[in-house]
Design an enzyme around this catalytic site. Structure first.
Site, PDB file in Angstrom:
ATOM      1  N   CYS B 427     -34.608 -39.199  38.007  1.00  0.00           N
ATOM      2  CA  CYS B 427     -33.791 -38.980  39.009  1.00  0.00           C
ATOM      3  C   CYS B 427     -33.184 -38.232  38.851  1.00  0.00           C
ATOM      4  O   CYS B 427     -33.264 -36.579  39.435  1.00  0.00           O
ATOM      5  CB  CYS B 427     -32.967 -40.344  39.292  1.00  0.00           C
ATOM      6  SG  CYS B 427     -32.398 -40.737  38.229  1.00  0.00           S
ATOM      7  N   HIS B 471     -28.879 -44.396  38.017  1.00  0.00           N
ATOM      8  CA  HIS B 471     -29.444 -43.253  38.990  1.00  0.00           C
ATOM      9  C   HIS B 471     -28.875 -42.057  39.064  1.00  0.00           C
ATOM     10  O   HIS B 471     -27.747 -42.591  39.306  1.00  0.00           O
ATOM     11  CB  HIS B 471     -29.718 -44.150  40.193  1.00  0.00           C
ATOM     12  CG  HIS B 471     -30.902 -43.780  41.392  1.00  0.00           C
ATOM     13  ND1 HIS B 471     -31.954 -43.079  41.037  1.00  0.00           N
ATOM     14  CD2 HIS B 471     -30.903 -42.745  42.443  1.00  0.00           C
ATOM     15  CE1 HIS B 471     -32.431 -42.669  41.807  1.00  0.00           C
ATOM     16  NE2 HIS B 471     -32.220 -42.641  43.182  1.00  0.00           N
ATOM     17  N   ASP B 487     -31.236 -38.739  48.575  1.00  0.00           N
ATOM     18  CA  ASP B 487     -31.746 -39.169  47.305  1.00  0.00           C
ATOM     19  C   ASP B 487     -33.871 -38.743  47.651  1.00  0.00           C
ATOM     20  O   ASP B 487     -34.709 -38.939  47.768  1.00  0.00           O
ATOM     21  CB  ASP B 487     -32.810 -40.938  47.294  1.00  0.00           C
ATOM     22  CG  ASP B 487     -32.949 -41.368  45.976  1.00  0.00           C
ATOM     23  OD1 ASP B 487     -32.664 -40.275  44.689  1.00  0.00           O
ATOM     24  OD2 ASP B 487     -32.812 -42.541  45.881  1.00  0.00           O
TER      25      ASP B 487
END
Lengths: 320, 687
Positions: B427, B471, B487
């Protein structure tokens, strides 16, 4: 009042020792007729290492009982007839001069025996009485600075006439306390007396009695009696009884701690004779009159406690 | 040992009359050694290896000396070991004061004290030190296992005291008595727990290093800063939703946002955190998408709180930073509970502070030329910011990017290398690359870190978010529409967002034990874990999390509204006094409570009365049995049996089976029927 309880592997079951002593008691009962309870108490007293006081009229079998005990147990017996002119030396013994050896020699008195019958103890002067009672307590005598132990076992059966008779010196409380038990023989019942009359007295059968125990067996039995179990609950009961004598207004004084100990040791012996290895309240109740009556004085001035007083006392204390 | 003790003070050189001190029994020593082991063992994991070895050797040596009845080492030798040991600890921790060196010293002393134990007071010292050391276990962990160990150790310590002062007796008896003592103290413990006035934070000041071990999100992000966190199995926070759980893909727990980038490290800029620059955030949201929930946040020693993106209502002691993260007034150093309301659909800061926007466009010069080139091409091609973002996501989706927790190391131009060469990362790589691209293309963007997802425990409906759920994602600012969450990881591996990190990782990469479940029997294990988690959560919420607020709630439920500390103190004293009084009364009137055999015997006698045999209070069991034999021969065997068992129990020190038999007798009597119908056997006289 034989125990109805025979549980296996329990403290209730009779031991070989109890069977042994039961044979001796049976033999004694064949001589002293109809006096089972008194005979049993006498044995209990002996087993509890105490001394016995028999208070009764002359001729009811006091001497026969003492002699029977001595013979059955294989013990040395002697007898002292107390009179008002007796001196301590007559009981304890005296040192006399031996001209040949040029020394004093001690001639032991009647007290140097294993079963001593002190007859009519309340006819002697207090001085002589206390000489005997000292010896009973200490189990030794001191003559001219030398201490001599008395034989083992040493068992005194004192008899006294009812103190209402003339010419008696009643034993003081402190001296009475030295007798573990006091029993009354009383007149025999009708059947027993008939048998006695038919057979023409029991004295003649005495020499024919053989010893039922070896000399080392009595001390062993006494040790077994000491090991009879006393539970805390029973101690509670004994304490409650003793407490009741102290708070009961009928009596001048309650039972002393020595009396409580006496009660417990006789109850042990009683339980042992019943074939049990533990003391039950019933044992205490059975021996309480004999232990307590001569130790308790009535507040109303009528002498010692009567059987009814003790029965009332027992009824006033609950068993749990 | 000297017979007389001479005072070491020169003016008191005269011998002080020696009072013999009671010696320590030989048999008490294993107990003390057990105490030493029980109280030091949990620290072994946190101590330097050499210290653990020295302590273990000292205790083992003492046990050996005990076994062989050997002589204790000389005092000077012990003193030497102590000096060397203390010096070693000082060297290891660079300090002698503070939490960790303090614990190390105590453990060291605890291990060495048995070496000079000869008197009973030495044993007492060990026990007291043991009680203190026990408390320090809570520095490392506050979970149930620690609590259980604590309780067992207290039992052992109490038993050791009993053994030391009570003489030789079977261990079982000692433990039984100790357990009884502890059980008696339980009511007081409960009262103190419920009523002792809670203060914010601990009662005494903690040394500064006490919070060193706390883990959580960092205040910066550089490649590889999150992966350690992701590999941790620790709980980050737990959430209890008032209504149902929102969709998993919308569970973005917002932590710190980073808008400053120096080519390698992402940080929060001065603007985003400065209190002076704070302007109230303007959030427009539909009420329909509002969610209410309570978060129990583990201590992480940072100011930010985790909230669902984006929070509308905050707890009292927190504010919303310009970059939309929630900041508490002070660092979260204890597990604490916060209630929030968040909107899942929102428009945030439609009109943003131009300085913040400038900051969100800043890129360091001279880094990542290739991605700059690409982004500038997109800027020329698409006029719309949304289209630029779509192009970037399209790139992630179509090119061969891999999600892995073991990415290759990146060099100076990290974004370029990631985008065009390695294409492996997780991430933070994707978020960082995406934001860099956006900024190069003239779209204001920033990195947001936090947690995504969580695990719903079906046992107590609590969502548990682990550190492994950490994250990083991105936010872009669109003209007239405010900040919008993007995202990029979801573009590469949608399963990361849909099913959790577990599903996103390729085969062969490991997560902490129990985090990955494939085989069927592990499902069972998982349900066990859920249960365990639920118990742990209850423990955290109700035991450890019993703070001032909880106390007020509980007391209000018990009828004490708005209790201040004076009234709580008074209630505490009154309740303790009441319990003491109860105990005293029980002790005073204990005698009246009959023991079992007496109770059974009384019951038996009471039933016997219905047959006309009434036991007089002074009548012993044997007499009663012989009387019953006369009055009712039918009943005689039963009465004799019962009397025998009672006599054995009461006067013969009988065993348990007699009690059972006596109980049977009572039952038999209850079911006893006389032979003649309606006839009362007791009424008849034996002839």
């Amino acid at each position: 009042m034989d125990s109805p309880l025979l549980l296996s592997e329990s403290k209730i079951s009779p031991s070989t020792h109890a069977v042994q002593i039961a044979g001796v008691i049976a033999a004694a009962n064949r001589v002293i007729l109809g006096k089972d309870e008194a005979v049993r108490l006498a044995f209990a007293c002996l087993l509890a290492r105490g001394h016995l006081l028999i208070e009764d009229l002359p001729g009811v079998g006091k001497t026969t009982l003492a002699q029977t005990l001595a013979r059955l147990l294989g013990l040395r017996f002697s007898r002292i007839q107390f009179t008002s002119d007796m001196l301590p030396a007559d009981i304890i013994g005296i040192s006399i001069y031996d001209r040949e050896k040029n020394t004093f020699r001690f001639l032991p008195g009647a007290i140097f025996s294993q079963v001593l019958l002190a007859d009519e103890i309340n006819r002697a002067t207090p001085k002589t009485q206390s000489a005997l009672l000292e010896a009973m307590e200490e189990r030794q005598v001191t003559v001219e600075g030398e201490t001599r132990p008395l034989p083992e076992p040493f068992f005194v059966i004192g008899t006294q006439n009812p103190s209402t008779q003339v010419g008696t010196f009643p034993l003081p409380e402190s001296q009475l306390d030295r007798f573990l038990l006091r029993v009354e023989l009383g007149y025999p019942d009708r059947a027993a007396e008939r048998e006695l009359l038919e057979s023409g007295g029991r004295r003649d059968t005495l020499p024919a009695l053989s010893a039922h125990l070896r000399p080392d067996q009595l001390p062993r039995l006494q040790r077994v009696v000491e090991s009879v179990h006393v539970a805390p609950a029973l101690l509670d009961y004994v304490q409650a009884l003793v407490e009741a004598t102290r708070t009961n207004p009928r009596f001048i004084h309650g039972l002393s701690p020595r009396a409580a100990l006496a009660l417990l040791s006789v109850a042990r012996a009683w339980a042992f004779l019943a074939g049990r290895r533990m003391v039950m309240p019933e044992d205490v109740q059975a021996v309480l009159p004999s232990v307590a009556r001569h130790r308790l004085q009535l507040a109303d001035g009528n002498g010692h406690a009567r059987a009814e007083d003790i029965a009332g006392l027992i009824r006033s204390v609950a068993v749990t | 040992m000297p017979e007389t003790r001479r005072s070491r003070l020169p003016w008191r050189r005269r011998a002080i009359p020696a009072k013999p001190r009671p010696l320590l029994e030989h048999g008490a020593l294993p107990w003390l050694l057990a105490v030493a082991v029980a109280t030091t063992l949990p620290h072994a994991e946190f101590l330097p290896r050499w210290l653990t070895l020295v302590c273990g050797a000292a205790l083992a040596g003492r046990a050996w000396l005990w076994l062989k009845n050997g002589r204790l080492p000389r005092r000077w030798l012990l003193a030497l070991v102590v000096i060397v040991g203390v010096a070693g600890i000082g060297w290891q921790y660079r300090a002698l004061f503070g939490r960790d060196p303090g614990i190390a010293l105590l453990v060291f002393f605890m291990a060495l004290k048995p070496m000079e134990m000869s008197e009973r007071r030495d044993g007492l010292a060990v026990v007291m030190l043991g009680f203190f050391l026990l408390l320090t276990h809570y520095f490392h962990s506050e979970d149930i296992a620690t609590g259980a160990w604590f309780l067992a150790s207290v039992l052992l310590l109490t038993a050791t005291l009993l053994r030391m002062y009570g003489g030789a007796q079977p261990a079982r008896e000692v433990f039984r008595y100790a357990a009884l003592l502890i059980a008696q103290s339980l009511p007081f413990m409960l009262i103190l727990f419920l009523l002792f006035p809670r203060v914010q934070g601990p009662l005494w000041g903690m040394p500064r290093d006490a919070y060193a071990g706390l883990s959580g999100l960092s205040d910066r992000m550089s490649p590889g800063s999150l992966d350690k966190l992701i590999l941790s199995g620790e709980v980050a926070f737990r959430v209890q939703f008032d209504a149902g759980l929102p969709e998993r893909t919308r569970l973005y727990w917002r932590g710190p946002s980073f808008d400053s980038y120096d080519g390698r490290v992402w940080r929060a800029s001065f603007l985003s955190t400065s209190a002076a620059e704070r302007k109230p955030a303007r959030i427009e949201a539909a009420e329909a998408s509002a969610v209410d929930y309570t978060i129990t946040l583990e201590a992480h020693d940072r100011r930010w709180l985790l909230a669902l993106d984006l929070p509308l209502l905050l707890p009292g002691e927190a504010t919303l930073a310009p970059t939309l993260e929630v900041l508490a007034n002070r660092p979260v150093r204890y597990r604490a509970r916060f209630a929030f309301r968040s909107a899942l659909d929102y428009t945030a800061n439609r009109e943003e502070d131009p300085r913040l926007l400038r900051q969100a466009l800043h890129l360091p010069h001279g880094f990542n030329p290739r991605s700059r080139e690409l982004a500038e091409a997109w800027q020329r091609e698409f006029s719309d910011a949304e289209k630029i973002s779509a192009a970037a996501l399209h790139l992630f989706r179509t090119e061969k990017f891999f999600y892995t927790l073991q990415p290759p190391l990146l060099g100076e131009n990290a974004v370029d290398e990631f985008l065009f060469e390695t294409r492996r990362g997780f991430c933070e790589h994707y978020a960082s690359a995406y934001v860099a691209l956006m900024r190069a293309a003239g779209v204001p963007a920033r990195v947001v870190t936090g947690y995504q997802g969580g695990e719903l425990n079906p046992v107590d409906d609590t969502l548990t978010v682990y550190q492994s759920d950490a994250h990083a994602w991105a936010e872009i600012w669109l003209e007239g529409r405010g900040w919008r969450r993007v995202d990029p990881t979801a573009a590469v591996v949608p399963s990361r967002i849909e099913r959790g990190i577990d599903a996103a990782l390729p085969e062969g990469e490991s997560l902490p034990a129990l985090m990955r479940f494939e085989s069927a029997w592990l499902v069972h294990l998982r349900s066990l874990r859920y249960r365990w988690e639920a118990i742990n959560n209850a423990w955290d919420q109700w035991v450890l999390g019993y703070d001032r607020q909880r106390q007020h709630e509980t007391l209000a439920r018990l009828g004490m509204k708005d209790a201040d500390w004076q009234s709580m103190f008074l209630t505490m004293m009154a309740a303790s006094g009441g319990i003491l009084l109860l105990i005293v009364c029980r002790m005073l009137f204990r005698r009246s409570k009959p023991v079992p055999e007496v109770r059974l015997w009384c019951r038996f006698c009471a039933r016997l009365e219905s047959f006309g045999i009434r036991r007089a209070p002074w009548e012993g069991p044997l007499d009663l049995a012989s009387r019953a034999a006369l009055e009712s021969p039918e009943l005689a065997p039963l009465v004799r049996r019962a009397a025998g068992h009672f006599a054995e129990l009461r006067y013969g020190g009988g065993r348990r089976d007699h009690l059972r038999d006596l109980r049977d007798c009572v039952k038999d009597l209850a079911s006893f029927r006389p032979c003649r119908p309606g006839g009362k056997p007791a009424g008849e006289k034996p002839c």
